[in-house]
Design an enzyme around this catalytic site. Structure first.
Site, PDB file in Angstrom:
ATOM      1  N   ASP A 209       0.743  -0.998  -0.113  1.00 28.48           N
ATOM      2  CA  ASP A 209       0.164  -0.140  -0.025  1.00 28.48           C
ATOM      3  C   ASP A 209       1.114   1.394   0.076  1.00 28.48           C
ATOM      4  OD1 ASP A 209      -2.417   1.338   0.003  1.00 28.48           O
ATOM      5  OD2 ASP A 209      -2.783   1.140   2.053  1.00 28.48           O
ATOM      6  N   HIS A 344      -8.840  -1.051  -8.865  1.00 34.00           N
ATOM      7  CA  HIS A 344      -8.933  -0.078  -7.638  1.00 34.00           C
ATOM      8  C   HIS A 344      -8.012   1.115  -7.909  1.00 34.00           C
ATOM      9  CE1 HIS A 344      -8.987   2.037  -3.772  1.00 34.00           C
ATOM     10  NE2 HIS A 344      -7.845   1.548  -3.486  1.00 34.00           N
TER      11      HIS A 344
END
Length: 484
Positions: A209, A344
């Site tokens: 991330d 995403h």
């Protein structure tokens, strides 16, 4: 035109630099004694970590590692932010923080359509958060504590729990907690921790991330190749790029904090991947499931982008900070064989899909994971039992252009990007939330049949609370908010 240099001693540290952390605790509070709180706030200000201090902390961490010192360097951070309801309680006029003008049809709540002044509880229906009721009677499925009127949040970070706990006690003591006449009431405390071992830096679904945060002109030196750096006013109020021209002086160098408490259904996500592997010649079912996950996210778990490695992972590419964000979705415009439009990372930063005209909607993300690793009992039952997920923080100079736009106009919009005619993109595969009664579908998961729609059975990322805050500058705190 010459842009004034950034005053790094005036900007709270979590915004541009990100507070260094292995653990983080958010303490949400209500103000119960305004005069005492404003006096006591003066004693907190010297403890607040600035961006200048964050740069020093990161340099110290690098030196600690370079010289091979054992363990973690003891470092802590403290920031504070206020909601509109907190400013209202303090008697501070924050209407120039509004993104939208007054609504003359509702004189009792003239700014109710503005996300910051209306609050996220009111905005939750616009975000398509699951809940019950409609209109003014809508209630999201949030924890009850987040349905309170939150006035502010302390953000504490550090190298370990003891470091953070020590600082929390010191700060709460300033405001009379515990005690017979505190100036604040603590509503809820939530703690997050980076994941252990090789999962450090990865969110609970297993994907690396924080790779694609924008770099900021005037702050980030030698930015890596990839999307263009953004003007500081995309993040900081009152700076070049701020969409609102009329700000009060105390607002300058502050930033809006969009907070979300997001649970992740890891077992259900993995179960879906296992049940729906991408079928391609030479791929085992396990590899097909891994490929499906990569196409839903837009990156492999290592962090390698699907746009550059569409059919196999490349950990070396993922580890190269000069290459892992240098892609623009330019290999295809009308098809999605390489990367689904609803992946995403593509939904939340469409890059060349919008001719790279996305600066106004970039946000700086400063989240951290919470909750335990998947347990043996959960693996046995093949369902989520423990609460785990992401403490989501994003900073921007406009909630309307930033977080809220990404969620509502892009992630929740099955027709975005609109230029696509052959395939209906569908909802963001990870955070897209459909309106009540609709199911999530997306196309592009099968490279050989990109028009085929795949139905996603549940939300794997479930909002359990949230609020919109404003993180003021040090000058703003000293000269306006902390005045007795």
């Amino acid at each position: 035109m010459t842009t004034p240099p950034l005053d790094l001693e005036n900007i709270q540290g979590d915004i541009l630099g990100g507070l260094p952390k292995k653990t983080q605790t958010n303490v949400f509070f209500q103000i119960v004694n305004v005069p005492e709180f404003r006096k006591q706030l003066q004693h907190l200000i010297p403890l607040i970590t600035t961006t200048e201090q964050v740069l020093k902390h990161r340099k110290d961490i690098d030196e600690h590692k370079r010289y091979g010192h054992p363990g973690l360097l003891k470092i802590f951070g403290v920031n504070i932010a206020f909601s509109h309801f907190g400013f209202k309680k303090l008697g501070i006029d924050d209407t120039k923080l509004a993104d939208t003008g007054p609504n003359p049809t509702d004189p009792t709540n003239p700014f109710k359509n503005d996300p910051f002044l209306g609050g996220q509880l009111h905005d939750s229906q616009n975000l398509n958060d699951p809940g019950t009721g409609t209109g003014d009677n809508f209630q999201p499925d949030w924890l009850p504590e987040f349905k309170n009127e939150l006035h502010g949040v302390f953000i504490f970070t550090g190298d370990r729990h003891d470091t953070v706990s020590e600082k929390i006690l010191k700060v709460l003591h300033i405001f009379g907690v515990p005690g017979s006449s505190p100036s604040i009431s603590v509503i809820i405390t939530i703690r997050g921790d980076v994941r252990p071992g090789k999962e450090d830096g990865h969110e609970h679904f297993g994907f690396l991330d924080g790779i694609s945060n924008p770099t900021v002109i005037g702050f980030d030196k030698n930015p890596p190749p990839g999307p263009a750096s953004v003007r500081p006013g995309i993040v900081l109020v009152g700076r070049d790029g701020d969409p609102i021209s009329s700000r009060d002086p105390w607002m300058v160098d502050g930033s809006f904090l969009a907070f979300r408490y997001l649970s992740q259904l890891v077992l259900e996500f993995n179960k879906f991947l296992k049940a729906n592997p991408v079928k391609m010649p030479g791929l085992s079912d396990e590899e097909g499931s891994e490929l499906l996950g990569a196409r839903l996210v837009g990156r492999w778990k290592s962090g390698a982008p699907v746009d550059l490695r569409p059919f196999d992972d490349d950990p070396a590419l993922a580890a190269n900070a000069r290459k892992n964000n240098n892609f623009f979705f330019t290999a295809e415009h009308a098809t999605q064989k390489i990367c689904p439009f609803a992946a995403h990372v593509r939904k939340t930063n469409p890059r060349a899909d919008l001719n790279n005209n996305v600066e106004a909607h970039r946000i700086l993300r400063r989240g951290i994971q919470f909750g335990p690793e998947v347990t043996l009992e959960e693996r046995k039952e093949d369902k989520t039992i423990e609460n785990r997920g992401l403490i989501f923080h994003s900073y921007q100079s406009s909630i309307t252009n930033g977080f809220r736009f990404l969620q509502t106009a892009w992630a929740n919009n099955p027709n975005f990007p609109p230029e696509v005619t052959a395939d209906k993109p569908g909802f963001d595969a990870i955070i897209g939330q459909p309106p009540p009664g609709q199911v999530r579908t997306l196309s592009g998961t099968d490279p050989d049949a990109p028009s085929t729609l795949l139905t996603l059975p549940v939300l794997w990322v479930v909002p359990r609370g949230g609020e919109y805050f404003f993180s003021p500058s040090i000058k703003g705190l000293k000269e306006t908010i902390a005045l007795p």
